[in-house]
Design an enzyme around this catalytic site. Sequence first.
Site, short mmCIF file in Angstrom:
data_model
loop_
_atom_site.label_atom_id
_atom_site.label_comp_id
_atom_site.label_asym_id
_atom_site.label_seq_id
_atom_site.Cartn_x
_atom_site.Cartn_y
_atom_site.Cartn_z
N ASP A 1 -7.44 -2.81 14.40
CA ASP A 1 -8.92 -3.00 14.06
C ASP A 1 -8.91 -4.42 13.05
OD1 ASP A 1 -7.81 -2.21 11.36
OD2 ASP A 1 -9.33 -0.38 11.32
N HIS B 1 -7.20 -5.13 10.26
CA HIS B 1 -7.00 -4.93 8.80
C HIS B 1 -5.63 -5.46 8.48
CE1 HIS B 1 -4.90 -0.76 9.74
NE2 HIS B 1 -4.13 -1.81 9.19
N GLU C 1 -9.69 -1.87 5.32
CA GLU C 1 -10.35 -1.65 6.56
C GLU C 1 -11.85 -2.41 6.64
OE1 GLU C 1 -8.57 -0.03 8.49
OE2 GLU C 1 -8.14 1.98 7.94
N ASP D 1 0.84 -1.15 0.20
CA ASP D 1 -0.06 -0.13 -0.01
C ASP D 1 0.89 1.22 0.19
OD1 ASP D 1 0.85 -0.68 2.53
OD2 ASP D 1 -1.18 -1.23 3.40
#
Length: 275
Positions: free
Chosen positions: A136, A138, A143, A67
């Site tokens: 979280d 990911h 996400e 990313d």
Amino acid sequence: MRVIVEPDASGVARTAARFVARLLRRKPNCVLGLATGSTPLGMYRDLIHMHREEGLDFSRVVTFNLDEYVGLGPTHPQSYRRFMQENLFDHLNIEPRNTHVPDGRALDFEAYCQQYERQIEEAGGIDLQVLGVGSDGHIAFNEPGSSLGSRTRLKTLTEETVRDNARFFGTAEMVPRLAITVGVGTILESRQCLLLAAGPHKARAIRDTIEGPVTAQVTASALQLHRDVIAVVDEEAGRLLERRDYYREVERAQALLEAGQLAALLPDRARRNDE
Ligand code: F6R
């Protein structure tokens, strides 16, 4: 999923680097999928050490990063391209043209993302995908709520991710809100995945990833559908795993098998009958 619990973060780094090195020796022109962030830093240091001290050769390796922040150019101090140069590529004998990090300043993002997918395909696909996990749950910047079949695309970061990454930028306001990220579907096509995690702040995400239900709310949980995942976590990140003792037992049995000591795994009577 194979789960290896190491005592601490340096154990995670060492074990992970060993997996990468083993692949490189077996397939010198392998394609690696790489991650940024705090998690893989120790592994990158160990790989640099192996390159310098043991001649681990990266000259034919091809890499694709997961990313990049939208809007940041390659020389921006917080860009993932710069991160990779400073923490890995500049210290290895890797060909610059063989390293790929998404371009956060692409003009036509849709076309660019499709091209990134094509480049991975043309390189023969990812042999080993290195992954961290967000608090979280990911993977890459997929996400919660991302499609488990998603491909490379633009993604809006959650407040939790922005807060987590503010430590690199100084303040949350400075963190870009958009990123280009490979998809969960892209990751699942890698031949093997190496998921790394260390520290108490990863304990919940690791439990949900490894032992929770497969859900788009924890995109890392999609790794349960992959046929070859090795998770290497430290004690703190593995603290909430219910089957921790079992994972250790599996590793012990695996080590004995690899050492040709099958007898040590047999029950006493079977061993006696054998003698
Ligand atoms: C980075 C990436 C992210 C990170 C994750 C954990 O390329 O894809 O998914 O792996 O956010 O970040 P750290 O390692 O900083 O805790």
